[in-house]
Design an enzyme around this catalytic site. Structure first.
Site, PDB file in Angstrom:
ATOM      1  N   ARG A 198      -5.346   3.949   8.691  1.00 13.71           N
ATOM      2  CA  ARG A 198      -6.619   4.121   9.385  1.00 13.71           C
ATOM      3  C   ARG A 198      -7.226   2.795   9.819  1.00 13.71           C
ATOM      4  O   ARG A 198      -7.909   2.711  10.840  1.00 13.71           O
ATOM      5  CB  ARG A 198      -7.606   4.892   8.498  1.00 13.71           C
ATOM      6  CG  ARG A 198      -8.888   5.321   9.225  1.00 13.71           C
ATOM      7  CD  ARG A 198      -9.642   6.337   8.389  1.00 13.71           C
ATOM      8  NE  ARG A 198     -10.854   6.833   9.005  1.00 13.71           N
ATOM      9  CZ  ARG A 198     -12.085   6.460   8.649  1.00 13.71           C
ATOM     10  NH1 ARG A 198     -12.263   5.563   7.685  1.00 13.71           N
ATOM     11  NH2 ARG A 198     -13.143   6.976   9.240  1.00 13.71           N
ATOM     12  N   ILE A 207     -15.220   6.861  14.709  1.00 12.06           N
ATOM     13  CA  ILE A 207     -13.962   7.448  14.236  1.00 12.06           C
ATOM     14  C   ILE A 207     -14.381   8.433  13.141  1.00 12.06           C
ATOM     15  O   ILE A 207     -15.186   8.101  12.270  1.00 12.06           O
ATOM     16  CB  ILE A 207     -12.977   6.373  13.719  1.00 12.06           C
ATOM     17  CG1 ILE A 207     -11.732   6.985  13.095  1.00 12.06           C
ATOM     18  CG2 ILE A 207     -13.606   5.415  12.756  1.00 12.06           C
ATOM     19  CD1 ILE A 207     -10.640   5.935  12.745  1.00 12.06           C
ATOM     20  N   SER A 208     -13.856   9.645  13.201  1.00 14.73           N
ATOM     21  CA  SER A 208     -14.311  10.680  12.276  1.00 14.73           C
ATOM     22  C   SER A 208     -13.956  10.340  10.833  1.00 14.73           C
ATOM     23  O   SER A 208     -13.027   9.585  10.559  1.00 14.73           O
ATOM     24  CB  SER A 208     -13.698  12.026  12.642  1.00 14.73           C
ATOM     25  OG  SER A 208     -14.027  12.369  13.969  1.00 14.73           O
ATOM     26  N   GLN A 209     -14.729  10.960   9.938  1.00 14.73           N
ATOM     27  CA  GLN A 209     -14.510  10.823   8.489  1.00 14.73           C
ATOM     28  C   GLN A 209     -13.119  11.394   8.147  1.00 14.73           C
ATOM     29  O   GLN A 209     -12.763  12.474   8.643  1.00 14.73           O
ATOM     30  CB  GLN A 209     -15.606  11.641   7.841  1.00 14.73           C
ATOM     31  CG  GLN A 209     -15.570  11.759   6.370  1.00 14.73           C
ATOM     32  CD  GLN A 209     -16.658  12.735   5.897  1.00 14.73           C
ATOM     33  OE1 GLN A 209     -17.417  13.283   6.706  1.00 14.73           O
ATOM     34  NE2 GLN A 209     -16.705  12.938   4.611  1.00 14.73           N
TER      35      GLN A 209
END
Ligand code: SAH
Length: 181
Positions: free
Chosen positions: A6, A32-34
């Protein structure tokens, strides 16, 4: 997930936040999504490796990378040029081959490539876009947060059945808005 680093998708100034279960800013007012939400939405698509998937909201390209490993092909659309270009370059440099990129308005979907076995929307529209529903293949699933900006939104899985559409509620989420145009 373990094979998709990530931190590569997080801007330099926030690298130390990469492995916390939070959204992180990627510039242009986007995030950026969890990781938990990326995992949940991916699972909701029920992929077994043969699917053609449409993603709306490429953003950092992190969700795109995960999908690319679990589906046959991923078609991803981003409306902000800078984010689309950065994600395209990064994913190409990492060797991902089954991803097709488009810069434009995700509300239109990708009619030339429809139908899709899965559609994942990573920004929240106020209502389910009908255009996208009609780009689902029979049995196809759409995973989408729906609701107003600055309110909590509801995460749905909508499945195209023989007679219409089936909708399942997966609870509250918070996404950036899906913007027209
Ligand atoms: N999956 C991405 C999420 C990024 S946030 C990630 O984990 O990095 C949502 C993205 O949707 C933003 O980049 C935003 O620019 C994009 N977006 C919003 N409205 C859109 C639209 N109508 N068409 C395409 N992309 C859109």
């Amino acid at each position: 997930f373990l094979n998709t680093e990530r931190s590569l998708f997080v801007p330099d100034e926030f690298k130390e936040l990469s492995y916390q279960d939070h959204p992180v800013s990627i510039g242009c007012g986007q995030t950026i999504s969890q990781p938990y939400i990326v995992a949940l939405m991916t699972e909701m698509l029920k992929l077994d490796g043969y699917e053609k998937v449409l993603e709306i909201g490429t953003g950092s390209g992190y969700q795109t990378a995960i999908l690319s490993r679990l589906a046959r092909a991923v078609y991803t659309i981003e409306r902000i040029d800078h984010l689309a270009d950065t994600a395209r370059k990064l994913l190409k440099s990492l060797g991902y081959k089954n991803i097709y990129f488009k810069t434009g308005d995700g509300f239109e979907g990708w009619p030339e490539e429809a139908p899709f076995d899965g559609i994942i929307v990573t920004a929240a529209p106020e209502e389910v876009p009908e255009t996208l529903l009609y780009q689902l293949a029979p049995g196809g699933r759409m995973v989408i947060p729906v609701g107003k900006q600055f309110h909590t939104q509801t995460l749905y899985r909508i499945t195209k059945t023989e007679t219409g559409f089936k909708s399942e509620n997966f609870g509250w989420v918070a996404f950036v808005p899906m913007v027209k145009g």
